[in-house]
Write a protein that holds these residues in place. Structure first.
Motif, PDB file in Angstrom:
ATOM      1  N   GLU A  16       0.830  -1.206   0.000  1.00 58.52           N
ATOM      2  CA  GLU A  16       0.000   0.000   0.000  1.00 58.52           C
ATOM      3  C   GLU A  16       0.863   1.254   0.000  1.00 58.52           C
ATOM      4  N   ALA A  17       1.966   1.217   0.749  1.00 53.37           N
ATOM      5  CA  ALA A  17       2.864   2.375   0.783  1.00 53.37           C
ATOM      6  C   ALA A  17       3.535   2.578  -0.573  1.00 53.37           C
ATOM      7  N   ILE A  19       2.306   1.690  -3.530  1.00 56.04           N
ATOM      8  CA  ILE A  19       1.284   2.212  -4.443  1.00 56.04           C
ATOM      9  C   ILE A  19       1.056   3.694  -4.194  1.00 56.04           C
ATOM     10  N   SER A  20       1.056   4.090  -2.938  1.00 60.68           N
ATOM     11  CA  SER A  20       0.904   5.502  -2.601  1.00 60.68           C
ATOM     12  C   SER A  20       2.036   6.323  -3.218  1.00 60.68           C
ATOM     13  N   HIS A  21       3.258   5.819  -3.135  1.00 58.41           N
ATOM     14  CA  HIS A  21       4.403   6.503  -3.754  1.00 58.41           C
ATOM     15  C   HIS A  21       4.202   6.639  -5.265  1.00 58.41           C
ATOM     16  N   PHE A  23       1.407   6.619  -7.067  1.00 56.26           N
ATOM     17  CA  PHE A  23       0.356   7.584  -7.407  1.00 56.26           C
ATOM     18  C   PHE A  23       0.830   9.019  -7.228  1.00 56.26           C
ATOM     19  N   GLU A  24       1.711   9.237  -6.262  1.00 56.56           N
ATOM     20  CA  GLU A  24       2.224  10.579  -6.020  1.00 56.56           C
ATOM     21  C   GLU A  24       3.526  10.854  -6.785  1.00 56.56           C
ATOM     22  N   ARG A  36       6.629   6.842   5.093  1.00 54.35           N
ATOM     23  CA  ARG A  36       5.215   6.803   4.696  1.00 54.35           C
ATOM     24  C   ARG A  36       4.409   5.990   5.698  1.00 54.35           C
ATOM     25  N   GLN A  40       1.220   7.130   7.949  1.00 57.01           N
ATOM     26  CA  GLN A  40      -0.044   6.400   7.972  1.00 57.01           C
ATOM     27  C   GLN A  40      -0.436   6.025   9.395  1.00 57.01           C
TER      28      GLN A  40
END
Length: 106
Positions: A16-17, A19-21, A23-24, A36, A40
């Protein structure tokens, strides 16, 4: 070697971390993932998810930072987007004049 249920949940939190990277459009490194996960954890109140985040941090903290061939320790997202232009590792190199093996092309 089997993976414990706790580790599995930790790996999910790491994913999840990551994927967050992505997307950003941020570079991904062990340290950036740990940061990250800390962010969270500061925003989450769900005890199960907090346990997953804690396990993910433990997993990442156990790992040594891997270096890429150019000596950096991050994945550059811009260069990974151009991965299609890199020949596969099993491909034969082109001749000096730019022509490939005639047997493959013939």
């Amino acid at each position: 070697m089997s993976i414990s249920d706790g580790d599995k949940k930790g790996y999910i939190a790491i994913g999840e971390a990551v994927i967050s990277h992505i997307f950003e459009k941020e570079e991904v490194s062990r340290e950036s993932l740990i940061r990250r996960l800390e962010q969270q954890a500061g925003q989450d109140i769900n005890e199960d998810h907090l346990a997953e985040i804690a396990q993910a941090r433990k997993i990442l903290e156990r790992l040594e930072e891997a270096e890429t061939p150019d000596g950096t320790n991050v994945v550059n997202l811009a260069s990974s987007r151009n991965a299609g232009s890199i020949p596969p590792s099993d491909a034969k190199p082109e001749d000096e004049d730019g022509e490939q093996d005639e047997a493959k092309n013939g």
